[in-house]
Design a protein around this motif. Structure first.
Motif, PDB file in Angstrom:
ATOM      1  N   LEU A   1       0.809  -1.223   0.000  1.00  8.91           N
ATOM      2  CA  LEU A   1       0.000   0.000   0.000  1.00  8.91           C
ATOM      3  C   LEU A   1       0.842   1.272   0.000  1.00  8.91           C
ATOM      4  O   LEU A   1       0.301   2.363  -0.128  1.00  8.91           O
ATOM      5  CB  LEU A   1      -0.914   0.019   1.229  1.00  8.91           C
ATOM      6  N   VAL A   2       2.157   1.135   0.160  1.00 10.93           N
ATOM      7  CA  VAL A   2       2.987   2.327   0.289  1.00 10.93           C
ATOM      8  C   VAL A   2       2.843   3.209  -0.946  1.00 10.93           C
ATOM      9  O   VAL A   2       3.013   2.744  -2.070  1.00 10.93           O
ATOM     10  CB  VAL A   2       4.467   1.935   0.477  1.00 10.93           C
ATOM     11  N   GLY A   3       2.470   4.429  -0.702  1.00 17.25           N
ATOM     12  CA  GLY A   3       2.481   5.411  -1.771  1.00 17.25           C
ATOM     13  C   GLY A   3       1.334   5.329  -2.738  1.00 17.25           C
ATOM     14  O   GLY A   3       1.369   5.949  -3.785  1.00 17.25           O
ATOM     15  N   ARG A   4       0.298   4.592  -2.436  1.00 18.25           N
ATOM     16  CA  ARG A   4      -0.806   4.573  -3.391  1.00 18.25           C
ATOM     17  C   ARG A   4      -2.115   4.164  -2.727  1.00 18.25           C
ATOM     18  O   ARG A   4      -2.139   3.577  -1.655  1.00 18.25           O
ATOM     19  CB  ARG A   4      -0.494   3.643  -4.556  1.00 18.25           C
ATOM     20  N   VAL A   5      -3.163   4.479  -3.450  1.00 14.86           N
ATOM     21  CA  VAL A   5      -4.487   4.014  -3.078  1.00 14.86           C
ATOM     22  C   VAL A   5      -4.732   2.770  -3.905  1.00 14.86           C
ATOM     23  O   VAL A   5      -4.480   2.771  -5.096  1.00 14.86           O
ATOM     24  CB  VAL A   5      -5.548   5.075  -3.421  1.00 14.86           C
ATOM     25  N   CYS A   6      -5.160   1.717  -3.273  1.00 13.47           N
ATOM     26  CA  CYS A   6      -5.134   0.433  -3.935  1.00 13.47           C
ATOM     27  C   CYS A   6      -6.419  -0.338  -3.690  1.00 13.47           C
ATOM     28  O   CYS A   6      -6.912  -0.399  -2.571  1.00 13.47           O
ATOM     29  CB  CYS A   6      -3.958  -0.345  -3.356  1.00 13.47           C
TER      30      CYS A   6
ATOM     31  N   TYR B   1      -8.126   0.902  -0.360  1.00  8.28           N
ATOM     32  CA  TYR B   1      -7.438   1.282   0.883  1.00  8.28           C
ATOM     33  C   TYR B   1      -6.193   2.109   0.618  1.00  8.28           C
ATOM     34  O   TYR B   1      -5.620   2.057  -0.467  1.00  8.28           O
ATOM     35  CB  TYR B   1      -7.058   0.016   1.670  1.00  8.28           C
ATOM     36  N   MET B   2      -5.787   2.874   1.640  1.00  7.35           N
ATOM     37  CA  MET B   2      -4.499   3.575   1.601  1.00  7.35           C
ATOM     38  C   MET B   2      -3.934   3.580   3.019  1.00  7.35           C
ATOM     39  O   MET B   2      -4.666   3.371   3.988  1.00  7.35           O
ATOM     40  CB  MET B   2      -4.672   4.997   1.084  1.00  7.35           C
ATOM     41  N   LEU B   3      -2.648   3.819   3.133  1.00  7.71           N
ATOM     42  CA  LEU B   3      -2.047   3.847   4.462  1.00  7.71           C
ATOM     43  C   LEU B   3      -2.466   5.115   5.183  1.00  7.71           C
ATOM     44  O   LEU B   3      -2.641   6.171   4.574  1.00  7.71           O
ATOM     45  CB  LEU B   3      -0.522   3.795   4.360  1.00  7.71           C
ATOM     46  N   ASN B   4      -2.641   4.998   6.481  1.00  6.04           N
ATOM     47  CA  ASN B   4      -2.958   6.171   7.295  1.00  6.04           C
ATOM     48  C   ASN B   4      -1.700   7.023   7.412  1.00  6.04           C
ATOM     49  O   ASN B   4      -0.616   6.503   7.632  1.00  6.04           O
ATOM     50  CB  ASN B   4      -3.386   5.689   8.682  1.00  6.04           C
ATOM     51  N   ILE B   5      -1.851   8.322   7.238  1.00  3.48           N
ATOM     52  CA  ILE B   5      -0.668   9.182   7.207  1.00  3.48           C
ATOM     53  C   ILE B   5      -0.440   9.799   8.580  1.00  3.48           C
ATOM     54  O   ILE B   5      -1.379  10.255   9.188  1.00  3.48           O
ATOM     55  CB  ILE B   5      -0.831  10.262   6.137  1.00  3.48           C
TER      56      ILE B   5
END
Lengths: 510, 392
Positions: free
Chosen positions: B346-351, B388-392
């Motif tokens: 998931l790093v760096g993108r919405v997937c 999903y995307m990583l929480n920042i």
């Protein structure tokens, strides 16, 4: 005076009605009493011409036809044949006692022919319950009537045949044999409501959406597909009916009854064997969607009974139409109340709704931004909020296809394979419910539901963490648990495992 | 001090605010030159011409001035429960004096005491597009939360998209927030933000330089942006296209000598190009929310001097690493292998779940279950259905 039995449709069922005819001296003319509808009232002209064409001209006397019970409205052209037979008996072409215990339905043509009518299955059921000795009906409707045990259907092609069949038992037998031969010829043709549904393996990629279809089919969950235009939402939805197990005989009779009533004179070639798929356009009116009219007729949601109702562009539907779907989706039937009676139309359907994420379709797209105005977006979402979406258990994104996904790299599962899994899951559910029925705690308390559905401790922990994290509300909790149970049924697991809960969370609506 | 003072300062401020809303904005520039509102409001044609305004302009100003009914305006302010802060009164934010066109007064929905409290402390302006990407929304949340936790008031424009998210996240973190509207002060704009409006009103308050009943026009929103720029000690642009209103806010902030921070975006995402341009022009890039807060405090304390960290000063702990990715390499003892795989993918993108399954070799079911676990742990957020995307 002579009388025989006819049938009035009330919703999707039929009620026996008596047709009495009386001929007396007076000014020539025919009066029909007993709440006949417009089509029934016009029967007089058709019968007069049809009888004359069959070399049995009606007497130039006063004819009175009564249709008791007098307070039940009678609609449709199916009364032509019984009214004609009653008048012919009253005017001496038939002995009135020969009509005792006879039922009839059919439309009479001006040349004396008999044309098919709608709602035959229900009429045959009513005839069988009323215990008629035989039922005269148009030959093209024979296939439907034969599915009902008890009634002896005799298919006729014209009024003269009907009169002779009443008079002559040997002729009746010959007509019966002719009907069997005729059906035998027709049975070589496939029976269905339309072209065969396309196969799931035609779609490349979209595994998440296919999985959601499988879950929806296994658990009869309503599903919402959202994705940009051209991603394949409609293609996916069209493949759901094929994933559902084939109709049982009981279900097939239910579906046929509705289709026969709503068919508008189209004769069905026997029982409907395929699950219906209905995709009303978004301009559909409330009455067309859930049923209605002065004499209530089934709507799209009932035509999709035991099948799939597909609402493409969900937010474009009128608010009124969407609101009216709430009760059918909750109860599995539509109740239409009129002054004289209330009709119940069955409407146990699986809803698939499809929508764009916003009017332009790019809201939430990882790389593109949406060009919709704020007002348009608010209006769009406003349509969705509310009770209808609360009835939907699953939501899945249908992302735009990357070009390399279109290349057939992996073998896609076929409809038959997935249907086998769905049938397995449904069988497993039945077995599980039968086995746990005695020991499981009753009631709607969460603890009781969790124990009844065999939620495993790790699954329970994840579900409760999701509630604590604010990801799930009360309603979402119950729906997620239900979907997780279906996922466990699909793998044949007694316990709802953590992975089932996790996957159900990813499929939640909102 | 009541909601509407009867004094000459208030009378003049109210009158001029109404005139400015009608279009006579030239005279606001004279406020910046040090002329008090009372001079402008009471002044005759000769005095006004002495300010360097042409004959026609003065005539128009005088005829409009005659049409202003202060009594009616006062009763409207009372009826809507607003407070009016005229130019020159003690409650008027001092930062607005730096503007070339300071507002003649501010209409405040909410408690003046709370507003004064918020204006006494540090403030940050967070703005961005009304049509954000999921990434932009997540960054706006993270920034507003981080600032709110440090007691910094979040100032924004109550618009849809980034603005609304900044207010919401600041409120959710228990912080204070101020909204500046380009429309009438007594009503939420957009209407969909009615609840948010009420909550911001109960926090720092909702401000507008336009009088009650004012009908917004196209010019009022960019005109309002100068107040957003002035009220924050620094401006954060989260997302914005090449000609977005958020960039105007950043330009105003530069003119006022405020620091501008921009969130780096992708080269191929139109909604993020404006931020890239700002960074090219010398704005501070946002690397992590934590670093952004530290940089905010440094830059505002350091009397406008440019101060960048040297490479050595950027410690490993500060290195840009999304919160969702707990480790760069290797597994934590309590982390499941699938979760780790999915978090890395998931790093760096919405997937979408499909893409994740393809990238990790997990089945779609396992991949979505892993996403749900990450979400429950607060390490990932759902950007859309099955996305999903990583929480920042």
């Amino acid at each position: 005076m002579a009388s025989l039995q006819a049938y009035a449709l009330v919703g999707v069922s039929a009620r026996p009605v008596l047709v009495e005819a009386h001929v007396r001296p007076g000014l020539p003319g025919m009066s029909l009493v007993g709440l006949p509808g417009a089509a029934v009232r016009e029967a007089s002209e058709r019968i007069r011409s049809g009888a004359a064409s069959s070399a049995m001209p009606l007497p130039t006397q006063r004819i009175t036809v009564n249709l008791p019970p007098a307070d039940l409205p009678k609609e449709g052209p199916g009364f032509d044949l019984p009214v004609a037979l009653a008048i012919l008996a009253a005017s001496g072409y038939l002995a009135p006692e020969q009509l005792r215990g006879v039922g009839a339905l059919g439309e009479v043509a001006l040349d004396g022919g008999v044309r098919p009518v709608s709602g035959v299955l229900s009429c045959a059921e009513a005839a069988s319950q009323a215990g008629v000795s035989f039922l005269l009906l148009p030959l093209p409707n024979l296939a439907e009537a034969r599915e009902v045990a008890g009634a002896v259907p005799v298919g006729v092609r014209c009024l003269a045949e009907a009169v002779r069949a009443v008079r002559d038992e040997g002729y009746r037998l010959r007509l019966h044999q002719r009907g069997e031969r005729w059906l035998g010829r027709r049975e070589s043709q496939p029976v269905g409501l339309g072209p065969r549904p396309p196969d799931l393996s035609d779609i490349a990629g979209q595994h998440a959406a296919k999985r959601a279809l499988e879950v929806a089919a296994a658990g009869a969950h309503h599903l919402l597909l959202s994705g940009p235009p051209g991603a394949g939402k409609t293609m996916l939805a069209r493949r759901l009916p094929g994933l559902l197990p084939s109709l049982t005989r009981f279900e097939a009779i239910e579906v046929t009854r509705i289709w026969s009533v709503a068919g508008g004179g189209r004769s069905l070639s026997g029982l409907v064997r395929e699950r219906p798929f209905r995709a009303p356009h978004h301009t559909v009116s409330r009455a067309a969607l859930v049923g209605g009219g002065p004499t209530p007729r089934p709507g799209e949601v009932s035509l999709a009974h035991r099948g799939v109702l597909f609402l493409d562009e969900l937010p474009e539907f009128s608010r009124d139409a969407l609101e009216s779907l709430r009760q059918p989706l909750e109860d599995g039937c539509v109740v239409i109340t009129r002054r004289q009676s209330a009709c119940v139309f069955p409407a146990a359907t699986t809803l698939i709704a499809a929508m764009n994420p916003c009017p332009c379709g790019f809201l939430g797209h990882p790389r593109r931004s949406c060009t919709c105005t704020a007002g348009a977006l608010a209006h769009y979402n406003d349509r969705l909020s509310g009770p209808l979406v609360d009835r939907i258990d699953l939501q899945v994104g249908v992302p735009p296809l990357e070009i390399d996904a279109l290349e057939p790299a992996v073998r896609e599962a076929t409809t038959a394979e997935v249907r086998a899994r769905v049938e397995g899951a449904r069988d497993f559910r039945r077995e599980r419910e039968a086995r746990t029925a005695s020991s499981a705690p009753a009631g709607d308390h969460p603890t009781a539901v969790e124990r009844r559905l065999c939620l495993s401790p790790p699954g329970r922990r994840l579900l409760h963490e999701a509630v604590a994290a604010g990801i799930l509300g009360g309603r979402g909790y119950a729906r997620t648990l239900g979907v997780a149970r279906t996922l466990a049924d699909l793998t044949g697991s007694w316990q709802v495992r953590e992975v089932d809960v996790g996957e159900a969370l990813a499929l939640r609506v909102g | 001090v009541g909601p509407v003072d009867q004094g000459p300062l208030c009378e003049a401020g109210l009158g001029l605010a109404c005139l400015a809303a009608e279009g006579s904005r030239v005279f606001l520039a004279r406020l910046a030159d040090g002329y008090p509102t009372t001079t402008l409001w009471r002044g005759g044609p000769r005095e006004l011409r002495g300010l360097g305004v042409g004959r026609g302009g003065v005539a128009e100003f005088l005829s409009r001035r005659a049409g202003v009914s202060l009594g009616r305006r006062r009763s409207e302010i009372m009826r809507h429960g607003l407070t009016f802060l005229p130019h020159g009164c003690p409650g008027y934010p001092v930062e607005l004096h730096q503007l070339a066109f300071p507002p003649a007064g501010l209409f405040v929905a909410g408690s003046p005491a709370r507003l004064a409290g918020a204006l006494a402390g540090p403030r940050v302006t967070i703005v961005g597009t009304r049509t954000p990407t999921p990434y932009g929304l997540a960054v706006a949340s993270a920034l507003a939360r981080a600032f709110a936790e440090q007691g910094v008031t979040v100032v924004s424009g109550l618009a849809l998209g980034i603005d609304g998210r900044a207010h919401e996240s600041a409120l959710a973190a228990g912080g204070s927030t101020i909204a500046v509207l380009g429309t009438r002060p007594e009503r939420a704009y957009p209407a969909g933000h009615r609840q948010l409006y009420e909550r911001v009103k109960g926090s720092g308050g909702v401000l507008s330089e336009f009088p009650p009943g004012f009908v917004a026009a196209k010019w009022t929103f960019p005109w309002r942006n100068r107040l957003l720029a002035a009220l924050g000690d620094a401006v954060f642009v989260v997302e914005g296209g090449p000609d977005s209103g958020a960039l105007r806010t950043a330009d105003c902030a530069l003119e006022l000598g405020r620091e501008v921070f921009a969130v780096p975006g992708h080269l191929d995402v139109p909604a993020q190009l404006g931020c890239l341009r700002l960074i090219y022009q010398g704005a501070w890039p946002v690397l992590t929310a934590k670093m952004a807060v530290e940089d905010f405090f440094r830059s505002t304390r350091m009397a406008r001097g440019r101060h960048r960290r040297t490479a050595a000063e950027v410690k490993v702990a500060d290195a840009p690493a999304p919160h969702g990715l707990r480790v760069q390499d290797g597994l934590l003892s309590d982390e499941r292998p699938e979760d780790h795989l999915v978090a890395r993918a998931l790093v760096g993108r919405v997937c979408g779940v499909d893409e994740l399954a393809l990238a990790t070799g997990l089945s779609p079911g396992e991949a979505s279950a892993a996403c749900s676990r990450l979400e429950v742990q607060g390490r990932a957020v759902r950007a859309g259905p099955g996305c999903y995307m990583l929480n920042i």
